[in-house]
Design an enzyme around this catalytic site. Structure first.
Site, PDB file in Angstrom:
ATOM      1  N   GLU A 141       0.877  -1.251   0.134  1.00 57.45           N
ATOM      2  CA  GLU A 141      -0.123  -0.005   0.070  1.00 57.45           C
ATOM      3  C   GLU A 141       0.847   1.429   0.164  1.00 57.45           C
ATOM      4  O   GLU A 141       1.686   1.619   1.327  1.00 57.45           O
ATOM      5  CB  GLU A 141      -1.136   0.303   0.817  1.00 57.45           C
ATOM      6  N   ALA A 152      -3.453   7.842   6.511  1.00 66.79           N
ATOM      7  CA  ALA A 152      -2.097   7.273   7.998  1.00 66.79           C
ATOM      8  C   ALA A 152      -1.082   7.225   7.322  1.00 66.79           C
ATOM      9  O   ALA A 152       0.085   5.750   7.682  1.00 66.79           O
ATOM     10  CB  ALA A 152      -3.336   6.163   8.677  1.00 66.79           C
ATOM     11  N   HIS A 207      -5.611   5.931  -1.966  1.00 69.29           N
ATOM     12  CA  HIS A 207      -5.433   7.324  -1.567  1.00 69.29           C
ATOM     13  C   HIS A 207      -4.352   8.621  -2.678  1.00 69.29           C
ATOM     14  O   HIS A 207      -3.328   8.784  -3.153  1.00 69.29           O
ATOM     15  CB  HIS A 207      -4.003   6.685  -0.680  1.00 69.29           C
ATOM     16  N   HIS A 228      -9.548   0.051   0.398  1.00 72.11           N
ATOM     17  CA  HIS A 228     -11.139   1.069   1.516  1.00 72.11           C
ATOM     18  C   HIS A 228     -11.521   2.082   0.563  1.00 72.11           C
ATOM     19  O   HIS A 228     -11.664   2.991   1.177  1.00 72.11           O
ATOM     20  CB  HIS A 228     -10.134   1.419   2.510  1.00 72.11           C
ATOM     21  N   ALA A 232      -9.845   8.290   1.824  1.00 76.90           N
ATOM     22  CA  ALA A 232      -8.280   8.099   1.308  1.00 76.90           C
ATOM     23  C   ALA A 232      -8.718   8.255  -0.100  1.00 76.90           C
ATOM     24  O   ALA A 232      -7.365   7.617  -1.049  1.00 76.90           O
ATOM     25  CB  ALA A 232      -7.825   7.573   1.712  1.00 76.90           C
ATOM     26  N   ASP A 286      -8.106  -4.257   7.178  1.00 76.26           N
ATOM     27  CA  ASP A 286      -6.712  -2.867   7.038  1.00 76.26           C
ATOM     28  C   ASP A 286      -6.066  -3.285   8.705  1.00 76.26           C
ATOM     29  O   ASP A 286      -6.004  -1.539   9.564  1.00 76.26           O
ATOM     30  CB  ASP A 286      -7.002  -1.483   6.878  1.00 76.26           C
ATOM     31  N   ALA A 321      -6.172   5.903  11.257  1.00 75.14           N
ATOM     32  CA  ALA A 321      -5.417   5.510  11.119  1.00 75.14           C
ATOM     33  C   ALA A 321      -5.392   3.325  11.383  1.00 75.14           C
ATOM     34  O   ALA A 321      -5.444   2.597  11.980  1.00 75.14           O
ATOM     35  CB  ALA A 321      -3.839   5.591  12.892  1.00 75.14           C
TER      36      ALA A 321
END
Length: 397
Positions: A141, A152, A207, A228, A232, A286, A321
């Site tokens: 990741e 995070a 992200h 996820h 993000a 996660d 996080a």
């Protein structure tokens, strides 16, 4: 995938269970395990040939395929970024006790040397007998993500894709990297996605500040996974659907979701389920090192984390996080809070990740000939017993 815990075993029959199969739920079901495989299954009276060996009465509980968690950073006080053999055993034991039979060791954004070290330690661990959840490889990741949506991830190590790193990694550790998450909008990302795909690595977005068009362009080059979902990434807007809009509407992309009641509102999960269908959603934890641990101070990579009431946040910014979720917790949330049928939730936790990793011919579903990665749950969806490769785990559930 082959379980390194498997040895020759006496036949075992689970009877009086609700058997979750790809074709649906078999009430009054039974299943026979032998020599690390599912040898037979059915419902009603047990076939005469399946009456040999130990017989366990499941008391009307559920039998599901073991969970496959493709996005998990750690647990039981340990992180995949620095876990030694003892730490890797602790992580896999903790998650196995909550129904995970296959796992991808997931990294964080870090230096080249640190990421290489993850590959080195994990590949060595994979070459030894693994008595708990089977480590199937690594999910990188980062570090090729967006600083704007770092969440995070440590911003000190974010940079554009580095093809020479990838070539070194796949040469030294063939087959170990299974997924890599990056921001498709950054310079060089589209070519890098093609390179990942050519090596059999699942290209994933996350992200990321990518627009709708940029995600579609990435999917044209091989992108087929989103980490996820909703978290993000550039959100949906009706005039610029963003990353979220592309993930929801492009059937080439399989979407992860963290179903813990904190990361995504129930309506968001329901929207995802309706848009993608049960065959294109993957449940993930996660989970970070604090999973299974008491409230207190921890680290996610190099970043300090504070866990309060089971919710982990970066100490300095308050960003979520990772999580302290388990896969059985995610499945229960989908069933109890979202109203997803157990068969669909099971597919999201087992069958879909197996298919995404290309191991669905071996595991991920209750079918004759598949590896005996089996969970026995109570009628209330509590873990009662776990088998990996036909071997029951001696754990305190």
């Amino acid at each position: 995938m082959s379980s390194s815990t498997s040895t020759s075993m006496s036949p075992l029959v689970l009877k009086n269970v609700k058997l979750v199969t790809p074709q649906g739920v078999l009430d009054e079901g039974w299943i026979r395990l032998a020599d690390d495989r599912i040898e037979a299954l059915g419902h009603g009276p047990i076939a005469a040939s399946s009456g040999e060996g130990e017989i366990i009465d499941g008391a009307g509980g559920w039998v599901l395929p073991g969970f496959i968690d493709v996005h998990v950073h750690g647990g039981a006080g340990h992180d995949f970024m620095d876990a030694d053999e003892e730490g890797l055993r602790a992580i896999t034991k903790f998650h196995a006790s909550h129904g995970t039979t296959g796992i991808l060791a997931t990294s964080l954004t870090a230096s080249r040397d640190e990421l290489t070290s993850v590959l080195d330690r994990v590949s060595q661990f994979m070459s030894t007998p693994m008595p708990y959840a089977q480590v199937l490889g690594v999910h990188f990741e980062g570090p090729f993500v967006s600083d704007q949506w770092k969440g995070a991830q440590n911003p000190d190590y974010i940079l554009p894709p580095q093809p020479d790193w990838l070539e070194e990694w796949v040469s030294r550790y063939p087959g170990v990297i299974r997924i890599q998450t990056l921001a498709p909008e950054v310079d060089g990302a589209l070519d890098y996605i093609e390179r990942l795909d050519s090596h059999g690595i699942v290209p994933s977005c996350g992200h990321t500040d990518a627009t709708y068009d940029q995600i579609i362009a990435a999917a044209d080059r091989g992108l087929r996974h989103a980490v996820h979902t909703f978290n993000a990434m550039r959100p949906y807007h009706h005039r610029e659907p963003g990353t979220v809009g592309a993930v929801l509407t492009d059937d080439r992309i399989i979407a992860e979701v963290i179903a813990d009641g904190h990361h995504v509102h129930a309506a968001g999960i329901e929207l995802l389920r309706r848009a993608k269908g049960p065959e294109r959603v993957i449940l993930v934890t996660d989970a970070m090192a604090a999973a299974g641990m008491p409230d207190g101070d921890y680290h996610l990579g190099e970043l300090p984390v504070t866990m309060t009431c089971g919710v982990a946040r970066l100490t300095n910014s308050g960003n979520l996080a990772g999580s302290t979720l388990t896969m059985i917790g995610a499945l229960r949330h989908m069933v109890r809070e979202i109203g997803v049928p157990i068969a669909d939730a099971s597919r999201m936790a087992s069958g879909n990740p197996a298919r995404q990793l290309g191991i669905d011919n071996v595991t991920g579903s209750i079918e004759v000939g598949k590896q005996a990665d089996i969970l026995l749950l109570s009628d209330q969806l509590e873990i009662e017993r776990v088998w990996i490769g036909g071997q029951e785990l001696e754990l305190e559930y």
